[in-house]
Design a protein around this motif. Structure first.
Motif, PDB file in Angstrom:
ATOM      1  N   ILE A   1    -136.997  52.045 -30.529  1.00  0.00           N
ATOM      2  CA  ILE A   1    -136.809  51.518 -31.997  1.00  0.00           C
ATOM      3  C   ILE A   1    -135.566  51.244 -33.135  1.00  0.00           C
ATOM      4  N   GLN A   2    -134.652  51.368 -32.864  1.00  0.00           N
ATOM      5  CA  GLN A   2    -133.557  51.398 -33.506  1.00  0.00           C
ATOM      6  C   GLN A   2    -133.145  50.112 -33.696  1.00  0.00           C
ATOM      7  N   ARG A   3    -132.618  50.059 -32.469  1.00  0.00           N
ATOM      8  CA  ARG A   3    -132.687  48.126 -32.202  1.00  0.00           C
ATOM      9  C   ARG A   3    -133.749  47.014 -32.917  1.00  0.00           C
ATOM     10  N   VAL A   4    -134.999  47.329 -32.807  1.00  0.00           N
ATOM     11  CA  VAL A   4    -135.995  46.773 -33.167  1.00  0.00           C
ATOM     12  C   VAL A   4    -135.651  46.776 -34.949  1.00  0.00           C
ATOM     13  N   LYS A   5    -135.562  47.623 -35.533  1.00  0.00           N
ATOM     14  CA  LYS A   5    -135.163  47.777 -36.590  1.00  0.00           C
ATOM     15  C   LYS A   5    -133.708  47.336 -37.588  1.00  0.00           C
ATOM     16  N   GLU A   6    -132.533  47.594 -36.469  1.00  0.00           N
ATOM     17  CA  GLU A   6    -131.666  46.774 -37.247  1.00  0.00           C
ATOM     18  C   GLU A   6    -131.784  45.570 -36.906  1.00  0.00           C
ATOM     19  N   VAL A   7    -132.024  44.515 -35.683  1.00  0.00           N
ATOM     20  CA  VAL A   7    -131.758  42.781 -35.411  1.00  0.00           C
ATOM     21  C   VAL A   7    -132.957  42.139 -35.466  1.00  0.00           C
ATOM     22  N   GLY A   8    -134.661  43.344 -35.229  1.00  0.00           N
ATOM     23  CA  GLY A   8    -135.767  42.624 -35.480  1.00  0.00           C
ATOM     24  C   GLY A   8    -135.774  42.744 -34.415  1.00  0.00           C
ATOM     25  N   ALA A   9    -137.652  42.149 -34.357  1.00  0.00           N
ATOM     26  CA  ALA A   9    -138.677  42.430 -33.154  1.00  0.00           C
ATOM     27  C   ALA A   9    -137.527  41.149 -31.893  1.00  0.00           C
ATOM     28  N   ASP A  10    -137.751  39.919 -32.386  1.00  0.00           N
ATOM     29  CA  ASP A  10    -137.962  38.479 -31.278  1.00  0.00           C
ATOM     30  C   ASP A  10    -135.928  39.089 -30.969  1.00  0.00           C
ATOM     31  N   ARG A  11    -135.488  39.630 -31.529  1.00  0.00           N
ATOM     32  CA  ARG A  11    -133.366  39.924 -31.181  1.00  0.00           C
ATOM     33  C   ARG A  11    -133.725  40.659 -29.729  1.00  0.00           C
ATOM     34  N   ALA A  12    -134.459  41.843 -31.116  1.00  0.00           N
ATOM     35  CA  ALA A  12    -134.094  42.610 -29.244  1.00  0.00           C
ATOM     36  C   ALA A  12    -135.545  42.898 -27.953  1.00  0.00           C
TER      37      ALA A  12
ATOM     38  N   LYS B   1    -136.822  28.970 -30.630  1.00  0.00           N
ATOM     39  CA  LYS B   1    -137.583  27.986 -31.143  1.00  0.00           C
ATOM     40  C   LYS B   1    -136.265  27.566 -32.251  1.00  0.00           C
ATOM     41  N   GLN B   2    -135.711  28.407 -32.748  1.00  0.00           N
ATOM     42  CA  GLN B   2    -134.394  27.970 -33.974  1.00  0.00           C
ATOM     43  C   GLN B   2    -133.022  27.390 -33.106  1.00  0.00           C
TER      44      GLN B   2
ATOM     45  N   ALA C   1    -133.699  32.511 -43.153  1.00  0.00           N
ATOM     46  CA  ALA C   1    -133.112  31.273 -42.915  1.00  0.00           C
ATOM     47  C   ALA C   1    -132.696  31.722 -41.588  1.00  0.00           C
ATOM     48  N   ASP C   2    -131.694  33.025 -40.808  1.00  0.00           N
ATOM     49  CA  ASP C   2    -131.591  33.318 -40.042  1.00  0.00           C
ATOM     50  C   ASP C   2    -132.615  34.008 -38.760  1.00  0.00           C
ATOM     51  N   ASN C   3    -133.289  34.092 -39.713  1.00  0.00           N
ATOM     52  CA  ASN C   3    -134.278  34.874 -38.036  1.00  0.00           C
ATOM     53  C   ASN C   3    -134.724  33.578 -37.374  1.00  0.00           C
TER      54      ASN C   3
END
Length: 198
Positions: free
Chosen positions: A34-45, A60-61, A85-87
């Motif tokens: 959960i901590q990693r998801v908070k740090e970088v977002g769900a997709d990157r985790a 996608k990007q 823009a970085d997501n």
């Protein structure tokens, strides 16, 4: 048994992630942090999870596919998840001979753009994985392939009835599924607009 035979047997077990007593290592690779998801977002985790377990992903990007964990981390480290823009969002997951487990599929939570998922010869992928995918992304997926995953049963396939947006469902070589004709008919009745290959 000769040393060479024992070595070959060990290498085969290692490649198939089938070493008794080391199941906790697999669960560690599949842990939903959960901590990693908070740090970088769900997709990157989720991308880190898939690649760490031996699969590959496509954002996608970004044009390139990522199958190497270090390359993925290096490329995404330049992105700030607080800036829209970085997501980046995962579009495709391709896991062949990967050590993905069903519990790891909690990573599908909040994947907004996921469209294609392929699990091929994932020996540790089990019924809970389909349940989690259905709960978190069943209304988004367009293509789902589950091929030669020995821990998938007819009970797990029941969760596919919720995957209403699927264009294509590929289920092949699922040896632990009993009553294939019955489950195939249920899927055809529930998923009328889906091409089903069973």
């Amino acid at each position: 048994m000769s040393i060479r035979k024992m070595q070959e047997k060990f290498m085969l077990a290692l490649g198939q992630h089938n070493i008794p007593g080391l199941r906790w290592v697999l669960e560690g690779f599949n842990f939903y942090d959960i901590q990693r998801v908070k740090e970088v977002g769900a997709d990157r985790a989720a991308a880190e999870w898939v690649v760490r377990c031996g699969g590959q992903i496509k954002f996608k990007q970004i044009e390139e596919n990522f199958a190497d964990y270090n390359v993925l981390i290096k490329r995404t480290a330049q992105l700030d998840p607080r800036i829209s823009a970085d997501n980046v969002t995962i579009e495709t997951i391709y896991a062949e001979n990967a050590s993905i487990t069903g519990f790891g599929c909690q990573h599908f939570k909040n994947l907004a753009e996921i469209k294609n998922v392929h699990f091929i010869r994932c020996k540790n992928f089990h019924d809970f994985g389909i349940e989690y995918i259905g709960k978190y992304a069943g209304d988004k997926l367009k293509v789902l392939e589950i091929n030669e995953c020995p821990r998938i049963t007819e009970f797990g396939l029941e969760h596919l009835l919720k995957f209403e947006k699927l264009d294509r469902l590929i289920l092949k070589n699922l040896k632990s599924v009993h009553g294939k004709e019955k489950i195939a008919q249920k899927l055809k009745d529930a998923l009328k607009n889906t091409e089903i290959i069973f």
